[in-house]
Design a protein around this motif. Structure first.
Motif, PDB file in Angstrom:
ATOM      1  N   GLY A 128      -2.891  34.691 -39.460  1.00  0.00           N
ATOM      2  CA  GLY A 128      -3.208  33.442 -40.002  1.00  0.00           C
ATOM      3  C   GLY A 128      -2.589  33.368 -41.511  1.00  0.00           C
ATOM      4  O   GLY A 128      -2.322  32.382 -42.035  1.00  0.00           O
ATOM      5  N   LEU A 129      -2.414  34.168 -42.300  1.00  0.00           N
ATOM      6  CA  LEU A 129      -1.791  34.421 -43.539  1.00  0.00           C
ATOM      7  C   LEU A 129      -0.566  33.764 -43.202  1.00  0.00           C
ATOM      8  O   LEU A 129       0.127  32.958 -43.790  1.00  0.00           O
ATOM      9  N   MET A 130       0.305  34.425 -42.333  1.00  0.00           N
ATOM     10  CA  MET A 130       1.843  33.754 -42.266  1.00  0.00           C
ATOM     11  C   MET A 130       1.790  32.466 -41.758  1.00  0.00           C
ATOM     12  O   MET A 130       2.470  31.816 -42.118  1.00  0.00           O
ATOM     13  N   LEU A 131       0.794  31.852 -40.989  1.00  0.00           N
ATOM     14  CA  LEU A 131       0.747  30.532 -40.393  1.00  0.00           C
ATOM     15  C   LEU A 131       0.472  29.623 -41.511  1.00  0.00           C
ATOM     16  O   LEU A 131       0.906  28.467 -41.760  1.00  0.00           O
ATOM     17  N   ALA A 132      -0.759  29.911 -42.295  1.00  0.00           N
ATOM     18  CA  ALA A 132      -0.954  29.043 -43.396  1.00  0.00           C
ATOM     19  C   ALA A 132       0.413  29.063 -44.617  1.00  0.00           C
ATOM     20  O   ALA A 132       0.329  28.159 -44.985  1.00  0.00           O
ATOM     21  N   LEU A 133       0.938  30.165 -44.863  1.00  0.00           N
ATOM     22  CA  LEU A 133       2.016  30.212 -45.669  1.00  0.00           C
ATOM     23  C   LEU A 133       3.134  29.520 -45.337  1.00  0.00           C
ATOM     24  O   LEU A 133       3.870  28.691 -46.077  1.00  0.00           O
ATOM     25  N   TRP A 134       3.311  29.524 -43.961  1.00  0.00           N
ATOM     26  CA  TRP A 134       4.333  28.471 -43.224  1.00  0.00           C
ATOM     27  C   TRP A 134       4.195  27.268 -43.433  1.00  0.00           C
ATOM     28  O   TRP A 134       4.921  26.419 -43.966  1.00  0.00           O
ATOM     29  N   ALA A 135       2.859  26.518 -43.191  1.00  0.00           N
ATOM     30  CA  ALA A 135       2.696  25.249 -43.152  1.00  0.00           C
ATOM     31  C   ALA A 135       2.610  24.667 -44.479  1.00  0.00           C
ATOM     32  O   ALA A 135       3.415  23.594 -44.859  1.00  0.00           O
ATOM     33  N   LEU A 136       2.168  25.502 -45.479  1.00  0.00           N
ATOM     34  CA  LEU A 136       2.313  25.105 -47.054  1.00  0.00           C
ATOM     35  C   LEU A 136       3.675  25.107 -47.343  1.00  0.00           C
ATOM     36  O   LEU A 136       4.363  24.595 -48.129  1.00  0.00           O
ATOM     37  N   GLY A 137       4.266  26.276 -47.011  1.00  0.00           N
ATOM     38  CA  GLY A 137       5.831  26.588 -47.355  1.00  0.00           C
ATOM     39  C   GLY A 137       6.778  25.509 -46.972  1.00  0.00           C
ATOM     40  O   GLY A 137       7.845  25.170 -47.843  1.00  0.00           O
ATOM     41  N   VAL A 138       6.590  24.837 -45.875  1.00  0.00           N
ATOM     42  CA  VAL A 138       7.504  23.895 -45.387  1.00  0.00           C
ATOM     43  C   VAL A 138       7.291  22.797 -46.450  1.00  0.00           C
ATOM     44  O   VAL A 138       8.061  21.932 -46.643  1.00  0.00           O
ATOM     45  N   VAL A 139       5.990  22.325 -46.698  1.00  0.00           N
ATOM     46  CA  VAL A 139       5.912  21.134 -47.652  1.00  0.00           C
ATOM     47  C   VAL A 139       6.511  21.516 -49.110  1.00  0.00           C
ATOM     48  O   VAL A 139       7.153  20.608 -49.676  1.00  0.00           O
ATOM     49  N   MET A 179      14.248  24.241 -42.856  1.00  0.00           N
ATOM     50  CA  MET A 179      14.683  25.047 -41.781  1.00  0.00           C
ATOM     51  C   MET A 179      15.143  26.366 -42.097  1.00  0.00           C
ATOM     52  O   MET A 179      15.074  27.448 -41.594  1.00  0.00           O
ATOM     53  N   LEU A 180      15.705  26.494 -43.324  1.00  0.00           N
ATOM     54  CA  LEU A 180      16.038  27.820 -43.989  1.00  0.00           C
ATOM     55  C   LEU A 180      14.943  28.738 -44.094  1.00  0.00           C
ATOM     56  O   LEU A 180      14.673  29.824 -43.717  1.00  0.00           O
ATOM     57  N   LEU A 181      13.483  27.944 -44.562  1.00  0.00           N
ATOM     58  CA  LEU A 181      12.401  28.613 -44.684  1.00  0.00           C
ATOM     59  C   LEU A 181      11.945  29.125 -43.210  1.00  0.00           C
ATOM     60  O   LEU A 181      11.546  30.195 -43.010  1.00  0.00           O
ATOM     61  N   GLY A 182      11.848  28.213 -42.410  1.00  0.00           N
ATOM     62  CA  GLY A 182      11.437  28.895 -40.952  1.00  0.00           C
ATOM     63  C   GLY A 182      12.286  29.981 -40.558  1.00  0.00           C
ATOM     64  O   GLY A 182      11.598  30.836 -39.854  1.00  0.00           O
ATOM     65  N   TRP A 183      13.748  29.812 -40.744  1.00  0.00           N
ATOM     66  CA  TRP A 183      14.606  31.083 -40.246  1.00  0.00           C
ATOM     67  C   TRP A 183      14.154  32.279 -40.863  1.00  0.00           C
ATOM     68  O   TRP A 183      14.249  33.286 -40.290  1.00  0.00           O
ATOM     69  N   ALA A 184      13.956  32.030 -42.161  1.00  0.00           N
ATOM     70  CA  ALA A 184      13.856  33.342 -42.987  1.00  0.00           C
ATOM     71  C   ALA A 184      12.127  33.923 -42.657  1.00  0.00           C
ATOM     72  O   ALA A 184      12.160  35.280 -42.404  1.00  0.00           O
ATOM     73  N   MET A 185      11.296  33.018 -42.481  1.00  0.00           N
ATOM     74  CA  MET A 185      10.085  33.763 -41.885  1.00  0.00           C
ATOM     75  C   MET A 185      10.175  34.208 -40.333  1.00  0.00           C
ATOM     76  O   MET A 185       9.311  35.341 -40.167  1.00  0.00           O
ATOM     77  N   ASN A 186      11.086  33.512 -39.936  1.00  0.00           N
ATOM     78  CA  ASN A 186      11.046  34.242 -38.336  1.00  0.00           C
ATOM     79  C   ASN A 186      11.690  35.647 -38.316  1.00  0.00           C
ATOM     80  O   ASN A 186      11.317  36.395 -37.656  1.00  0.00           O
ATOM     81  N   ARG A 187      12.865  35.821 -39.307  1.00  0.00           N
ATOM     82  CA  ARG A 187      13.614  36.838 -39.296  1.00  0.00           C
ATOM     83  C   ARG A 187      12.537  37.893 -39.965  1.00  0.00           C
ATOM     84  O   ARG A 187      12.961  39.061 -39.698  1.00  0.00           O
ATOM     85  N   TRP A 188      12.080  37.680 -41.083  1.00  0.00           N
ATOM     86  CA  TRP A 188      11.174  38.862 -41.833  1.00  0.00           C
ATOM     87  C   TRP A 188       9.689  38.717 -41.767  1.00  0.00           C
ATOM     88  O   TRP A 188       9.036  39.708 -42.476  1.00  0.00           O
TER      89      TRP A 188
END
Length: 259
Positions: A128-139, A179-188
């Protein structure tokens, strides 16, 4: 030039503080994130109501109506459930019946659905923490990338009659940084590859929310939705992309196997 530099510094400082505060509450989760989401949701609706011509009495009535479904989803109450969504729809219907303002009633959904979406993402066990940060991080990445690419590159406008400052270069910068954020979150951070790849599309969705709010402001004849945030306008000005991106992020997460 000095004015523009000071304005940029002000925007950066306020933006960093807002992001840090949001990350802290998302990290804590539970009642803390609910309080943040509730407060922000009420501020957004308070700024939305005048944009659609609501009177002060109607604005207050709508805020009271939103408090009911927000209270239902509190961790100490029922929490996130379909019942809460039903309460939100019910309150929107009640506002329409009471005020005869369809746009004001729609405002409860305009604000409530993204708030519920973020709460749902944060409540997902384990990720949940990762997904919420991803959604807001993309914005956030979309806004940052679009701001600097748009001013650094310029070029053709996307829809000058709605938002004169938005360029195709800015949109491209926002998509690339997302896209760079998504790649970084996928990797780390373990973000699923399909969500990482969808980050660019989610950035476009966030920009749609930005354009819609710009249209609302232009229709109402105002520059900003509010004055609460120095250099940024109102709360709705900063979170217009979240309005559209958060519900789509929930759909993408559900497709990725989160339920």
């Amino acid at each position: 030039m000095a004015f523009r530099q000071s304005e940029l510094v002000q925007r950066i400082v306020i933006g960093v503080l807002l992001i840090a505060f949001a990350i802290g509450d998302i990290w804590l989760g539970g009642i803390w994130f609910w309080m943040l989401a509730t407060g922000v949701g009420l501020l957004m609706l308070s700024e939305f109501a005048p944009l659609v011509g609501a009177t002060e009495k109607e604005r207050k009535l709508t805020l009271y109506a939103l408090c009911i479904p927000l209270g239902v989803v509190a961790p100490i109450a029922a929490g996130m459930s379909f019942m809460a969504l039903g309460a939100l729809i019910g309150m929107a219907t009640a506002i329409f019946i009471t005020t005869r303002r369809a746009a004001l009633a729609a405002g409860l959904l305009y604000v409530g659905v993204p708030v519920f979406s973020l709460l749902w993402l944060r409540d997902i066990p384990g990720d949940g923490l990762m997904l919420a940060l991803w959604a807001l991080g993309v914005v956030w990445a979309t806004d940052i990338g679009a701001y600097f690419a748009g001013r650094g590159i310029g070029g053709p406008k996307i829809a000058p009659s709605i938002s004169p400052s938005k360029t195709w270069a800015g949109l491209g910068g926002g998509v690339m940084l997302s896209m760079l954020l998504g790649w970084a979150m996928n990797r780390w951070a373990g973000l699923p590859a399909e969500l990482a790849l969808a980050s660019g599309g989610l950035a476009v969705v966030a920009q749609v929310g930005d354009f819609f709010e710009s249209w609302l402001k232009r229709r109402a004849g105002v520059k900003d939705s509010g004055t609460l945030l120095p250099g940024h306008g109102g709360v709705l000005d900063r979170l217009d992309g979240v309005v559209t991106a958060a519900p789509v992020a929930v759909l993408l997460a559900a497709i990725a196997g989160y339920a």
